[in-house]
Design an enzyme around this catalytic site. Structure first.
Site, PDB file in Angstrom:
ATOM      1  N   TYR A  25      37.494  35.361  41.934  1.00 41.60           N
ATOM      2  CA  TYR A  25      37.966  35.153  40.562  1.00 41.60           C
ATOM      3  C   TYR A  25      37.394  33.849  40.002  1.00 41.60           C
ATOM      4  O   TYR A  25      36.893  33.802  38.863  1.00 41.60           O
ATOM      5  CB  TYR A  25      39.491  35.139  40.553  1.00 41.60           C
ATOM      6  N   GLU A  47      48.973  35.431  31.532  1.00 42.90           N
ATOM      7  CA  GLU A  47      49.428  34.044  31.621  1.00 42.90           C
ATOM      8  C   GLU A  47      50.907  33.955  31.254  1.00 42.90           C
ATOM      9  O   GLU A  47      51.652  33.175  31.840  1.00 42.90           O
ATOM     10  CB  GLU A  47      48.599  33.141  30.708  1.00 42.90           C
ATOM     11  N   TRP A  55      49.949  32.132  40.168  1.00 44.30           N
ATOM     12  CA  TRP A  55      48.851  32.970  39.693  1.00 44.30           C
ATOM     13  C   TRP A  55      48.470  34.005  40.753  1.00 44.30           C
ATOM     14  O   TRP A  55      48.051  35.115  40.418  1.00 44.30           O
ATOM     15  CB  TRP A  55      47.654  32.126  39.300  1.00 44.30           C
TER      16      TRP A  55
END
Length: 201
Positions: A25, A47, A55
């Site tokens: 990522y 988000e 995350w």
């Protein structure tokens, strides 16, 4: 130390070594400029889901989120109703938080309005790209004047779960700033991509 040495022997941002899912990522998405409206909407939605969570939790469920939320096609999401909300609340593959689910559907409707007004979400979001000379040193801030301004405007337009910290993380990830650490080998790559990128207007 704000970096780690990846398996290829080269330094990356420190957070990219915190979980196995992060490196790809980090290397292929984070910090590279994005002009695709659907990707922008997906990211600001995810988000929002991350608020209060890690995350990693969101990233590992990203494909599930995409399946559940019509690939974050905000025009389709704008048509979701209470039956869809109940379905989503029963989906164990995502984060089942009514407020956040409601926010994504609400924000999709606001995104349709915004697109109608400005031509694209990208044209709107990239108005808030800060001058690189006015950006804090890499990974030293969790919000910025630009993220505060964007958050305030989104909230004025009726968006939810778009506080300054959430918006700052969105701006980092979508390349509105290059926040890769100074030692990270991806920083110059992201910088090159930004220089070649023409923000939509």
């Amino acid at each position: 130390m704000d970096y780690f040495i990846a398996p290829d022997g080269r330094p990356r941002c420190g957070w990219a070594g915190a979980a196995p899912e992060f490196l790809s990522y980090h290397d292929t998405e984070w910090g590279f400029p994005v002009a695709d409206d659907q990707r922008l909407f997906e990211k600001i939605s995810l988000e929002g889901f991350q608020a209060g969570l890690s995350w990693r939790t969101i990233l590992t469920k990203r494909q599930n989120f995409r399946h559940a939320f019509a690939a974050f096609d905000y025009r389709a999401l704008a048509e979701f109703d209470e039956a869809d909300v109940e379905r989503l609340l029963g989906d164990t593959g995502i984060v089942r938080h009514r407020g956040k689910i409601d926010a994504v559907i609400n924000n999709a409707r606001r995104a349709v309005d915004l697109e109608s007004e400005t031509g694209s979400l990208a044209a709107f979001f990239w108005r808030y790209e800060p001058d690189p000379d006015q950006v804090d040193p890499p990974q030293t801030a969790s919000a910025s004047p630009a993220s505060v301004a964007l958050s305030k405007e989104l909230k004025r337009r009726g968006w939810r779960f778009v506080g300054p910290t959430t918006v700052f993380a969105f701006m980092q990830a979508m390349g509105l700033i290059n926040d890769h650490s100074t030692d990270c080998v991806v920083r110059p790559l992201a910088g090159d991509r930004r220089r070649d990128f023409t923000p939509p207007r």
